[in-house]
Every structure is written in structure tokens, then in C-alpha cells.
Design a protein around this motif. Structure first.
Motif, PDB file in Angstrom:
ATOM      1  N   THR A 353       8.322   3.050  -1.171  1.00  0.00           N
ATOM      2  CA  THR A 353       8.225   2.322  -2.440  1.00  0.00           C
ATOM      3  C   THR A 353       9.591   2.097  -3.081  1.00  0.00           C
ATOM      4  O   THR A 353       9.733   1.237  -3.947  1.00  0.00           O
ATOM      5  CB  THR A 353       7.374   3.116  -3.448  1.00  0.00           C
ATOM      6  OG1 THR A 353       8.029   4.370  -3.711  1.00  0.00           O
ATOM      7  CG2 THR A 353       5.985   3.388  -2.904  1.00  0.00           C
ATOM      8  N   GLY A 354      10.579   2.903  -2.686  1.00  0.00           N
ATOM      9  CA  GLY A 354      11.868   2.887  -3.354  1.00  0.00           C
ATOM     10  C   GLY A 354      11.964   3.931  -4.449  1.00  0.00           C
ATOM     11  O   GLY A 354      13.014   4.121  -5.060  1.00  0.00           O
ATOM     12  N   ILE A 355      10.851   4.651  -4.688  1.00  0.00           N
ATOM     13  CA  ILE A 355      10.841   5.760  -5.653  1.00  0.00           C
ATOM     14  C   ILE A 355      11.046   7.039  -4.847  1.00  0.00           C
ATOM     15  O   ILE A 355      10.148   7.450  -4.105  1.00  0.00           O
ATOM     16  CB  ILE A 355       9.500   5.824  -6.413  1.00  0.00           C
ATOM     17  CG1 ILE A 355       9.213   4.481  -7.101  1.00  0.00           C
ATOM     18  CG2 ILE A 355       9.521   6.958  -7.432  1.00  0.00           C
ATOM     19  CD1 ILE A 355       7.835   4.410  -7.734  1.00  0.00           C
ATOM     20  N   PRO A 356      12.211   7.690  -4.934  1.00  0.00           N
ATOM     21  CA  PRO A 356      12.544   8.832  -4.074  1.00  0.00           C
ATOM     22  C   PRO A 356      11.493   9.929  -4.024  1.00  0.00           C
ATOM     23  O   PRO A 356      11.126  10.397  -2.946  1.00  0.00           O
ATOM     24  CB  PRO A 356      13.861   9.341  -4.664  1.00  0.00           C
ATOM     25  CG  PRO A 356      14.475   8.120  -5.277  1.00  0.00           C
ATOM     26  CD  PRO A 356      13.331   7.350  -5.839  1.00  0.00           C
ATOM     27  N   ILE A 366      -0.572   7.197   3.572  1.00  0.00           N
ATOM     28  CA  ILE A 366      -2.020   7.206   3.387  1.00  0.00           C
ATOM     29  C   ILE A 366      -2.451   6.007   2.551  1.00  0.00           C
ATOM     30  O   ILE A 366      -3.333   5.246   2.934  1.00  0.00           O
ATOM     31  CB  ILE A 366      -2.482   8.511   2.708  1.00  0.00           C
ATOM     32  CG1 ILE A 366      -2.188   9.715   3.608  1.00  0.00           C
ATOM     33  CG2 ILE A 366      -3.974   8.456   2.378  1.00  0.00           C
ATOM     34  CD1 ILE A 366      -2.497  11.050   2.968  1.00  0.00           C
ATOM     35  N   LEU A 367      -1.787   5.821   1.423  1.00  0.00           N
ATOM     36  CA  LEU A 367      -2.237   4.828   0.448  1.00  0.00           C
ATOM     37  C   LEU A 367      -2.121   3.392   0.933  1.00  0.00           C
ATOM     38  O   LEU A 367      -3.017   2.566   0.700  1.00  0.00           O
ATOM     39  CB  LEU A 367      -1.440   4.987  -0.854  1.00  0.00           C
ATOM     40  CG  LEU A 367      -1.477   6.365  -1.520  1.00  0.00           C
ATOM     41  CD1 LEU A 367      -0.717   6.319  -2.837  1.00  0.00           C
ATOM     42  CD2 LEU A 367      -2.914   6.800  -1.748  1.00  0.00           C
ATOM     43  N   TRP A 368      -1.005   3.072   1.593  1.00  0.00           N
ATOM     44  CA  TRP A 368      -0.792   1.689   2.031  1.00  0.00           C
ATOM     45  C   TRP A 368      -1.854   1.278   3.044  1.00  0.00           C
ATOM     46  O   TRP A 368      -2.394   0.166   2.992  1.00  0.00           O
ATOM     47  CB  TRP A 368       0.601   1.551   2.628  1.00  0.00           C
ATOM     48  CG  TRP A 368       1.012   0.136   2.926  1.00  0.00           C
ATOM     49  CD1 TRP A 368       1.569  -0.757   2.074  1.00  0.00           C
ATOM     50  CD2 TRP A 368       0.907  -0.549   4.200  1.00  0.00           C
ATOM     51  NE1 TRP A 368       1.823  -1.950   2.721  1.00  0.00           N
ATOM     52  CE2 TRP A 368       1.424  -1.852   4.027  1.00  0.00           C
ATOM     53  CE3 TRP A 368       0.434  -0.176   5.447  1.00  0.00           C
ATOM     54  CZ2 TRP A 368       1.471  -2.774   5.061  1.00  0.00           C
ATOM     55  CZ3 TRP A 368       0.476  -1.104   6.481  1.00  0.00           C
ATOM     56  CH2 TRP A 368       0.998  -2.377   6.287  1.00  0.00           C
ATOM     57  N   LEU A 389       4.995  -0.792  -3.275  1.00  0.00           N
ATOM     58  CA  LEU A 389       5.110  -0.477  -4.694  1.00  0.00           C
ATOM     59  C   LEU A 389       3.858  -0.906  -5.451  1.00  0.00           C
ATOM     60  O   LEU A 389       3.348  -0.164  -6.311  1.00  0.00           O
ATOM     61  CB  LEU A 389       6.346  -1.170  -5.274  1.00  0.00           C
ATOM     62  CG  LEU A 389       6.833  -0.681  -6.647  1.00  0.00           C
ATOM     63  CD1 LEU A 389       7.199   0.793  -6.586  1.00  0.00           C
ATOM     64  CD2 LEU A 389       8.030  -1.512  -7.102  1.00  0.00           C
ATOM     65  N   LYS A 390       3.361  -2.068  -5.132  1.00  0.00           N
ATOM     66  CA  LYS A 390       2.139  -2.566  -5.766  1.00  0.00           C
ATOM     67  C   LYS A 390       0.965  -1.651  -5.448  1.00  0.00           C
ATOM     68  O   LYS A 390       0.150  -1.327  -6.321  1.00  0.00           O
ATOM     69  CB  LYS A 390       1.848  -3.990  -5.275  1.00  0.00           C
ATOM     70  CG  LYS A 390       0.610  -4.617  -5.879  1.00  0.00           C
ATOM     71  CD  LYS A 390       0.419  -6.037  -5.366  1.00  0.00           C
ATOM     72  CE  LYS A 390      -0.834  -6.683  -5.949  1.00  0.00           C
ATOM     73  NZ  LYS A 390      -1.025  -8.073  -5.428  1.00  0.00           N
ATOM     74  N   VAL A 391       0.880  -1.200  -4.200  1.00  0.00           N
ATOM     75  CA  VAL A 391      -0.197  -0.293  -3.789  1.00  0.00           C
ATOM     76  C   VAL A 391      -0.114   1.023  -4.554  1.00  0.00           C
ATOM     77  O   VAL A 391      -1.118   1.560  -5.021  1.00  0.00           O
ATOM     78  CB  VAL A 391      -0.130  -0.024  -2.268  1.00  0.00           C
ATOM     79  CG1 VAL A 391      -1.086   1.093  -1.867  1.00  0.00           C
ATOM     80  CG2 VAL A 391      -0.456  -1.294  -1.500  1.00  0.00           C
ATOM     81  N   HIS A 394      -1.247   0.747  -8.189  1.00  0.00           N
ATOM     82  CA  HIS A 394      -2.700   0.573  -8.231  1.00  0.00           C
ATOM     83  C   HIS A 394      -3.381   1.924  -8.018  1.00  0.00           C
ATOM     84  O   HIS A 394      -4.349   2.262  -8.710  1.00  0.00           O
ATOM     85  CB  HIS A 394      -3.138  -0.423  -7.149  1.00  0.00           C
ATOM     86  CG  HIS A 394      -4.621  -0.659  -7.121  1.00  0.00           C
ATOM     87  ND1 HIS A 394      -5.279  -1.364  -8.101  1.00  0.00           N
ATOM     88  CD2 HIS A 394      -5.574  -0.274  -6.229  1.00  0.00           C
ATOM     89  CE1 HIS A 394      -6.571  -1.407  -7.818  1.00  0.00           C
ATOM     90  NE2 HIS A 394      -6.774  -0.748  -6.692  1.00  0.00           N
ATOM     91  N   TYR A 395      -2.859   2.719  -7.085  1.00  0.00           N
ATOM     92  CA  TYR A 395      -3.407   4.051  -6.820  1.00  0.00           C
ATOM     93  C   TYR A 395      -3.245   4.957  -8.031  1.00  0.00           C
ATOM     94  O   TYR A 395      -4.173   5.675  -8.420  1.00  0.00           O
ATOM     95  CB  TYR A 395      -2.709   4.682  -5.614  1.00  0.00           C
ATOM     96  CG  TYR A 395      -3.001   6.163  -5.443  1.00  0.00           C
ATOM     97  CD1 TYR A 395      -4.188   6.584  -4.867  1.00  0.00           C
ATOM     98  CD2 TYR A 395      -2.089   7.129  -5.878  1.00  0.00           C
ATOM     99  CE1 TYR A 395      -4.468   7.936  -4.714  1.00  0.00           C
ATOM    100  CE2 TYR A 395      -2.361   8.477  -5.735  1.00  0.00           C
ATOM    101  CZ  TYR A 395      -3.551   8.875  -5.150  1.00  0.00           C
ATOM    102  OH  TYR A 395      -3.823  10.212  -5.009  1.00  0.00           O
ATOM    103  N   ALA A 396      -2.064   4.949  -8.626  1.00  0.00           N
ATOM    104  CA  ALA A 396      -1.795   5.799  -9.785  1.00  0.00           C
ATOM    105  C   ALA A 396      -2.767   5.482 -10.916  1.00  0.00           C
ATOM    106  O   ALA A 396      -3.297   6.382 -11.579  1.00  0.00           O
ATOM    107  CB  ALA A 396      -0.354   5.615 -10.244  1.00  0.00           C
TER     108      ALA A 396
END
Length: 414
Positions: A353-356, A366-368, A389-391, A394-396
Motif C-alpha cells: 500500500t505504501g504504508i510501512p 490476504i485483503l487484496w 491502497l483502495k482495498v 475499504h477493509y479498515a
């Protein structure tokens, strides 16, 4: 002829080819953990693509212990009609289906369940402690109850028409937590020596076998290693494989890693030997060692990308089944293509996602893919270019909803 196309029997069940879909989280159920039309559409797509066998994603044996929102739960015969419809899809296309039975133990996001439990009250590493809380140590009577839950879920799955189950003993879930000295600090009959640490797995197997018929397949997924310092040793792992084989297990899937060291997602791939990379599969070398020690069938999942690599693994005798997971999320017809001699079309890379903090947890692995499964279940085509990132966002959003809903339901039942 390609070895992939060869039929093989396990007990009295015929697998029409050697390709098995490894378990991947679908996250398609409602809050109550009920399977639905999305599961039916997804598994029918794989069945139409020629798959010999599909192992489902995690199916929880206890509603109080869910590893994520959207997971299927089998505790009672409440959803027997839906489970029968799911099982019938496989029969319609000649695809064997194994339900992966699991208990997450401590691997549950904070707030999703009332509490988390494990073999021992061992916290996660600092990086993951923000997401996963410290579990409570299970009492003896609770351990026995969980064993019974596995057996009852297996009985229901057989009644629904599934050909077998897979016990999830890998990737840091509860059975794996009992096996590993990192998470099992008990001093009773369930901890200490490897003989005691494997007792939970063996008792679950015995209970499942006693609750089902002779024709029902019982398999297990086990780690080749924890890939963490102080984890279960290779010698101990081989002891576990031999013990479950002697007990009568039908099939062992070889995997490895945990949430804290996700080797199953290829996170350790860049550290593998050149010779291992050339052979594609992450855990094939270990499977060759184990093959000399056990009589049951072996399945290797993780890293296979070419027909030649898959056939070479089968030809070596290290395994009888090839496990394919992530590629099937973007190529539902992959089985037919592999048997026709065509390789995997899309290269599988780590989803970031680019979020470390998120990327280090490997949660997007798992999520993607779960997002792809939902699209397939709805009759749409998978999207290999879907934004991670979009996925994640949406999960959060949905996870917060699930936590709130859980708290509301807890207050109602109090």
C-alpha cells in the motif's frame, strides 16, 4: 503427458488432476458467519476452470473466535442447506472440496472478539501488538471444548457433502501456537516437550476421525518452520509430521511462517538459495526430507509458476499434489491452462500500500485477494491492477463496522 493431468485417489475419493487450490481468505460471509451466493459463484468459477480440488479459506469452529470479518463459521447445522449447495457445486464439476477448519487463537484483530485465547498468554512483537492484543491462556476444559468443536464441524461438513476437511495447523493459528515453543509456555500435558506440544493436534485429529466416516478425507496444513528465532526446530517438525502420519492422516500440506514472519506469502523469497529459486516452490526442499519419513500424500504450496516446475516437483517424488493459491485469484481458468501446457500468466508480487506498518504485516496478501474473490463471486472478472491502497481503506472501514456491530450484539446478549 503432463503429471498435472494424472488422476489419483485418496481413500475412495478420486482427484481428477494433481492441482489443488490452496486455502485463501475469502471474507465473503455475513456477520453471522454464513456462506452465501458469493461463495457459490467463486467456487463454481474455479470448478469450471478444471480445478481438481479446492481447499476453502478459514472456516472457524467457534463464533467467539473469528480471525477476521466475513469469515465462515460452522458450529451447528444452522447453515446446512447453504453448505450442501456449496458442496454440490464441486460434485457437479468433479472438483473435490476440503473445508479448512481453523481456530485463530491469538491471531484476531483487537475489538473483533470479546477476548482472544491461546496456548499461553504470549504477546505479539511490538510491531503487531498495536493490532493484536495479548491473549488469555486457555484452561484445560476449554482446550477439550475446542477439540470437540473441530470434530463437530467436521461431522457437519461431511453431512453437507464435502469430501473432507483440512486442519489448519500452520501460519500461527491456534494449532500452530500449541506446536511452537514461542507461543506455548505451558507446563502441563499440553506444553513443554514436543510430544506434549503436538498433543492438541493429535487429539483434534482423533476426534475428527471418530466423528466422520472411513471415506472422509482428513488432511492437515503444517509449517516447515516458524522462520523465527526460538521457534519450532526442523527436527521437531519432522517428529510432528511422523506422528500425524502414524495416526492415519491422509494428506499433509507443507507451508511455513506466521503473521510475524510471513514466509507463506513469499516474504522470505529473496533470501532463498539460487537452486531453490530455480525449482520455484518455497517449501519443496523440506518436502523432500519429509517424503522419506511419511507414507501419506504430500502437497506443496507456494511459489509454483511454470508447468515445467510443477511437473519436476511431481516427478521428483517429493509431493503428489501441487498447491496453487494467489494465481487462481486472477486466473480462474488457470488449471485448464496449466494442463494444456501454459504457464501462469500474471507474475505474483508482494502487494504493498505504501504504508510501512501495513506492508510489514503482509496483511494485503490476504485483503487484496479477498477483493478479487468478491468480484469473481459476483460474476465479474478479476482485476490484476486493483489498487492495494483502495482495498486497505475499504477493509479498515468494514472492520470498524464489524467491531461496532460486535459490541452492539454483545450488549444485547448480556
Amino acid at each position: 503427458m503432463s503429471h498435472l493431468a494424472e488422476a489419483i485417489s485418496v481413500r475412495n475419493v478420486t482427484f481428477k488432476n494433481r492441482i489443488i487450490k490452496g486455502a485463501m481468505s475469502e471474507a465473503l460471509a455475513n456477520y453471522e458467519g454464513q456462506p452465501n451466493h458469493l461463495h457459490f459463484g467463486l467456487y463454481e468459477a474455479w470448478a469450471k476452470g478444471g480445478l481438481g480440488c479446492a481447499i476453502t479459506g478459514n472456516v472457524m469452529v467457534d463464533f467467539r473466535a473469528k480471525n477476521e470479518p466475513g469469515v465462515v463459521v460452522v458450529e451447528t447445522e444452522r447453515d446446512l442447506p447453504a453448505l450442501k449447495k456449496w458442496a454440490d457445486i464441486g460434485k457437479q464439476y468433479g472438483m473435490v472440496q476440503l473445508i479448512q477448519l481453523s481456530h485463530p487463537g491469538r491471531q484476531c484483530p483487537k475489538g473483533l472478539n470479546k477476548e482472544t485465547v491461546s496456548a499461553s498468554a504470549v504477546p505479539f512483537s511490538p510491531l503487531l501488538a498495536t493490532t493484536f492484543g495479548t491473549p488469555r491462556e486457555l484452561r484445560e476444559e476449554e482446550i477439550l471444548d475446542i477439540i470437540h468443536r473441530f470434530a463437530e464441524a467436521a461431522r457437519i461438513c461431511e453431512k453437507a457433502g464435502f469430501e473432507g476437511v483440512q486442519l489448519h495447523g500452520a501460519h500461527g493459528y491456534l494449532i500452530s501456537q500449541f506446536l511452537s515453543p514461542l507461543t506455548n509456555k505451558r507446563q502441563d500435558q499440553w506444553g513443554g516437550s514436543i510430544e506434549n506440544r503436538m498433543r492438541f493436534l493429535l487429539e483434534i485429529y482423533k476426534a475428527v476421525r471418530a466423528a466422520t466416516s472411513e471415506s472422509f478425507i482428513v488432511s492437515v496444513k503444517l509449517n516447515s518452520a516458524d522462520f523465527q528465532r526460538g521457534g519450532i526446530t526442523e527436527e521437531e517438525v519432522i517428529q510432528v509430521f511422523k506422528a500425524i502420519d502414524d495416526a492415519g492422516i491422509d494428506l499433509i500440506e507443507v507451508s511455513g511462517g506466521t503473521y510475524e514472519a510471513p514466509a507463506m506469502a513469499g516474504a522470505k523469497a529473496d533470501k532463498r538459495k539460487v537452486s531453490t529459486i530455480a525449482r520455484e516452490a518455497y517449501f519443496l526442499d523440506f518436502a523432500e526430507k519429509v517424503r522419506k519419513e511419511v507414507k501419506c500424500h504430500i502437497m506443496v504450496t507456494g511459489g509454483f509458476r511454470t508447468v515445467s516446475g510443477m511437473n519436476a516437483a511431481l516427478d521428483s517424488g517429493a509431493c503428489e499434489f501441487i498447491g496453487i493459491a494467489r494465481p487462481l485469484a486472477v486466473e480462474t481458468d488457470l488449471t485448464d491452462r496449466l494442463i494444456a501446457g501454459q504457464d501462469v500468466r500474471y507474475a505474483v508480487e508482494q502487494i504493498k500500500t505504501g504504508i510501512p506498518m501495513v506492508d510489514k504485516m503482509a496483511i494485503m496478501e490476504i485483503l487484496w485477494y479477498a477483493a478479487q474473490f468478491k468480484a469473481i463471486g459476483e460474476g465479474k472478472k478479476p482485476n490484476p491492477k486493483l489498487s492495494p491502497l483502495k482495498v486497505f481503506f475499504h477493509y479498515a472501514k468494514n472492520n470498524v463496522k464489524a467491531v461496532i456491530q460486535g459490541r452492539v450484539n454483545s450488549r444485547k446478549s448480556a
